[in-house]
Design a protein around this motif. Sequence first.
Motif, PDB file in Angstrom:
ATOM      1  N   ASP A  46       0.834  -1.197   0.000  1.00  0.00           N
ATOM      2  CA  ASP A  46       0.000   0.000   0.000  1.00  0.00           C
ATOM      3  C   ASP A  46       0.870   1.249   0.000  1.00  0.00           C
ATOM      4  N   ALA A  47       0.231   2.386  -0.249  1.00  0.00           N
ATOM      5  CA  ALA A  47       0.945   3.664  -0.310  1.00  0.00           C
ATOM      6  C   ALA A  47       1.582   4.056   1.023  1.00  0.00           C
ATOM      7  N   PRO A  48       0.897   3.882   2.158  1.00  0.00           N
ATOM      8  CA  PRO A  48       1.547   4.267   3.422  1.00  0.00           C
ATOM      9  C   PRO A  48       2.853   3.510   3.686  1.00  0.00           C
ATOM     10  N   SER A  49       2.884   2.208   3.389  1.00  0.00           N
ATOM     11  CA  SER A  49       4.132   1.467   3.621  1.00  0.00           C
ATOM     12  C   SER A  49       5.217   1.903   2.636  1.00  0.00           C
ATOM     13  N   LEU A  50       4.837   2.242   1.413  1.00  0.00           N
ATOM     14  CA  LEU A  50       5.801   2.764   0.442  1.00  0.00           C
ATOM     15  C   LEU A  50       6.409   4.055   0.984  1.00  0.00           C
ATOM     16  N   GLU A  91      -4.917  12.065  -2.200  1.00  0.00           N
ATOM     17  CA  GLU A  91      -4.200  13.179  -2.844  1.00  0.00           C
ATOM     18  C   GLU A  91      -2.901  13.553  -2.130  1.00  0.00           C
ATOM     19  N   THR A  92      -2.926  13.570  -0.815  1.00  0.00           N
ATOM     20  CA  THR A  92      -1.724  13.911  -0.048  1.00  0.00           C
ATOM     21  C   THR A  92      -0.633  12.866  -0.277  1.00  0.00           C
ATOM     22  N   LEU A  94      -0.370  10.849  -2.860  1.00  0.00           N
ATOM     23  CA  LEU A  94       0.090  10.952  -4.256  1.00  0.00           C
ATOM     24  C   LEU A  94       1.137  12.046  -4.411  1.00  0.00           C
ATOM     25  N   ARG A  95       0.904  13.180  -3.768  1.00  0.00           N
ATOM     26  CA  ARG A  95       1.867  14.283  -3.822  1.00  0.00           C
ATOM     27  C   ARG A  95       3.192  13.865  -3.189  1.00  0.00           C
ATOM     28  N   GLU A  96       3.144  13.193  -2.048  1.00  0.00           N
ATOM     29  CA  GLU A  96       4.362  12.740  -1.377  1.00  0.00           C
ATOM     30  C   GLU A  96       5.094  11.693  -2.220  1.00  0.00           C
ATOM     31  N   ILE A  97       4.359  10.843  -2.889  1.00  0.00           N
ATOM     32  CA  ILE A  97       4.972   9.826  -3.754  1.00  0.00           C
ATOM     33  C   ILE A  97       5.661  10.496  -4.942  1.00  0.00           C
ATOM     34  N   ARG A  98       5.049  11.530  -5.508  1.00  0.00           N
ATOM     35  CA  ARG A  98       5.704  12.261  -6.608  1.00  0.00           C
ATOM     36  C   ARG A  98       6.994  12.924  -6.125  1.00  0.00           C
ATOM     37  N   LYS A 109      15.101   7.857  -9.169  1.00  0.00           N
ATOM     38  CA  LYS A 109      13.946   7.227  -8.537  1.00  0.00           C
ATOM     39  C   LYS A 109      12.698   7.338  -9.390  1.00  0.00           C
ATOM     40  N   ILE A 110      11.898   6.293  -9.287  1.00  0.00           N
ATOM     41  CA  ILE A 110      10.562   6.254  -9.886  1.00  0.00           C
ATOM     42  C   ILE A 110       9.643   5.749  -8.788  1.00  0.00           C
ATOM     43  N   ALA A 111       8.476   6.367  -8.654  1.00  0.00           N
ATOM     44  CA  ALA A 111       7.523   5.924  -7.636  1.00  0.00           C
ATOM     45  C   ALA A 111       6.110   6.064  -8.183  1.00  0.00           C
ATOM     46  N   ALA A 112       5.281   5.059  -7.912  1.00  0.00           N
ATOM     47  CA  ALA A 112       3.886   5.089  -8.369  1.00  0.00           C
ATOM     48  C   ALA A 112       3.056   4.138  -7.528  1.00  0.00           C
ATOM     49  N   CYS A 113       1.776   4.431  -7.458  1.00  0.00           N
ATOM     50  CA  CYS A 113       0.871   3.538  -6.738  1.00  0.00           C
ATOM     51  C   CYS A 113      -0.447   3.448  -7.500  1.00  0.00           C
ATOM     52  N   GLY A 114      -1.320   2.554  -7.038  1.00  0.00           N
ATOM     53  CA  GLY A 114      -2.592   2.345  -7.715  1.00  0.00           C
ATOM     54  C   GLY A 114      -2.445   1.590  -9.019  1.00  0.00           C
ATOM     55  N   LEU A 115      -1.407   0.770  -9.130  1.00  0.00           N
ATOM     56  CA  LEU A 115      -1.152   0.037 -10.374  1.00  0.00           C
ATOM     57  C   LEU A 115      -1.955  -1.258 -10.383  1.00  0.00           C
ATOM     58  N   SER A 116      -2.797  -1.422 -11.388  1.00  0.00           N
ATOM     59  CA  SER A 116      -3.602  -2.646 -11.445  1.00  0.00           C
ATOM     60  C   SER A 116      -3.602  -3.297 -12.823  1.00  0.00           C
ATOM     61  N   SER A 117      -3.007  -2.652 -13.814  1.00  0.00           N
ATOM     62  CA  SER A 117      -2.992  -3.230 -15.163  1.00  0.00           C
ATOM     63  C   SER A 117      -1.595  -3.115 -15.759  1.00  0.00           C
ATOM     64  N   ARG A 118      -1.380  -3.862 -16.812  1.00  0.00           N
ATOM     65  CA  ARG A 118      -0.096  -3.817 -17.508  1.00  0.00           C
ATOM     66  C   ARG A 118       0.167  -2.406 -18.040  1.00  0.00           C
ATOM     67  N   ASP A 119      -0.862  -1.758 -18.591  1.00  0.00           N
ATOM     68  CA  ASP A 119      -0.691  -0.405 -19.118  1.00  0.00           C
ATOM     69  C   ASP A 119      -0.251   0.578 -18.040  1.00  0.00           C
ATOM     70  N   GLU A 120      -0.787   0.440 -16.834  1.00  0.00           N
ATOM     71  CA  GLU A 120      -0.389   1.321 -15.732  1.00  0.00           C
ATOM     72  C   GLU A 120       1.051   1.051 -15.310  1.00  0.00           C
ATOM     73  N   ILE A 121       1.456  -0.202 -15.353  1.00  0.00           N
ATOM     74  CA  ILE A 121       2.850  -0.547 -15.029  1.00  0.00           C
ATOM     75  C   ILE A 121       3.774   0.036 -16.087  1.00  0.00           C
ATOM     76  N   VAL A 122       3.417  -0.108 -17.352  1.00  0.00           N
ATOM     77  CA  VAL A 122       4.221   0.459 -18.443  1.00  0.00           C
ATOM     78  C   VAL A 122       4.336   1.969 -18.266  1.00  0.00           C
ATOM     79  N   LYS A 123       3.238   2.631 -17.981  1.00  0.00           N
ATOM     80  CA  LYS A 123       3.259   4.089 -17.798  1.00  0.00           C
ATOM     81  C   LYS A 123       4.191   4.477 -16.650  1.00  0.00           C
ATOM     82  N   ALA A 124       4.133   3.729 -15.556  1.00  0.00           N
ATOM     83  CA  ALA A 124       5.000   4.032 -14.406  1.00  0.00           C
ATOM     84  C   ALA A 124       6.475   3.828 -14.753  1.00  0.00           C
ATOM     85  N   LEU A 125       6.767   2.824 -15.568  1.00  0.00           N
ATOM     86  CA  LEU A 125       8.156   2.481 -15.888  1.00  0.00           C
ATOM     87  C   LEU A 125       8.669   3.138 -17.167  1.00  0.00           C
TER      88      LEU A 125
END
Length: 179
Positions: A46-50, A91-92, A94-98, A109-125
């Motif tokens: 989850d985002a808090p542990s990240l 929102e808070t 997400l801002r901290e993750i950015r 560094k690259i950071a993202a959360c809410g990834l549930s599909s291959r397209d979202e993983i590709v976008k993050a990477l």
Amino acid sequence: MTDLKSPVQVVLQDAGYETWLLSVDSLAVVGFEDDAVMGFICLFEDAPSLLRRWRELETKLLAVHASSLQKAGEKTWNVYSVFLSAGSADETQLREIRWIEEDLERTRKIAACGLSSRDEIVKALLPLLPIQRQPLLDSEDFDLTQRLRKRIASIAPDAANAVLDDTVTPAEVVRLLGA
């Protein structure tokens, strides 16, 4: 929780990276390397542990793999620490993750959360992947008339509709463009 290990590995392997799995403090980590880039992808529930653990894990991974990194030569300029989570964030968070990506110490560094599909993983990477072949265009980009109308509106708002209207005389269009 969505398991990101396999899809992340597939995306990286499709891009030409060698990948391997590790575990650091019971957290799944995907190591990756090609001729120019190397790094680690830490997969959080989850985002808090990240947000709570990313810096500690970056430090630990760099310490554990210090000898390999020292032997990497020029590649040490392209070491990435990637922090991903399938869990959503407010929102808070997400801002901290950015902000993680703006930390220029030690690794890129690259950071993202809410990834549930291959397209979202590709976008993050995307920073790690070759340039994608197929650009994403808005449907409006396919309509040349709309594009032209939008361009004219940015230059002469009063003339945008008149220019493409057959019932408006050329003299009137010129008058509107000059206004």
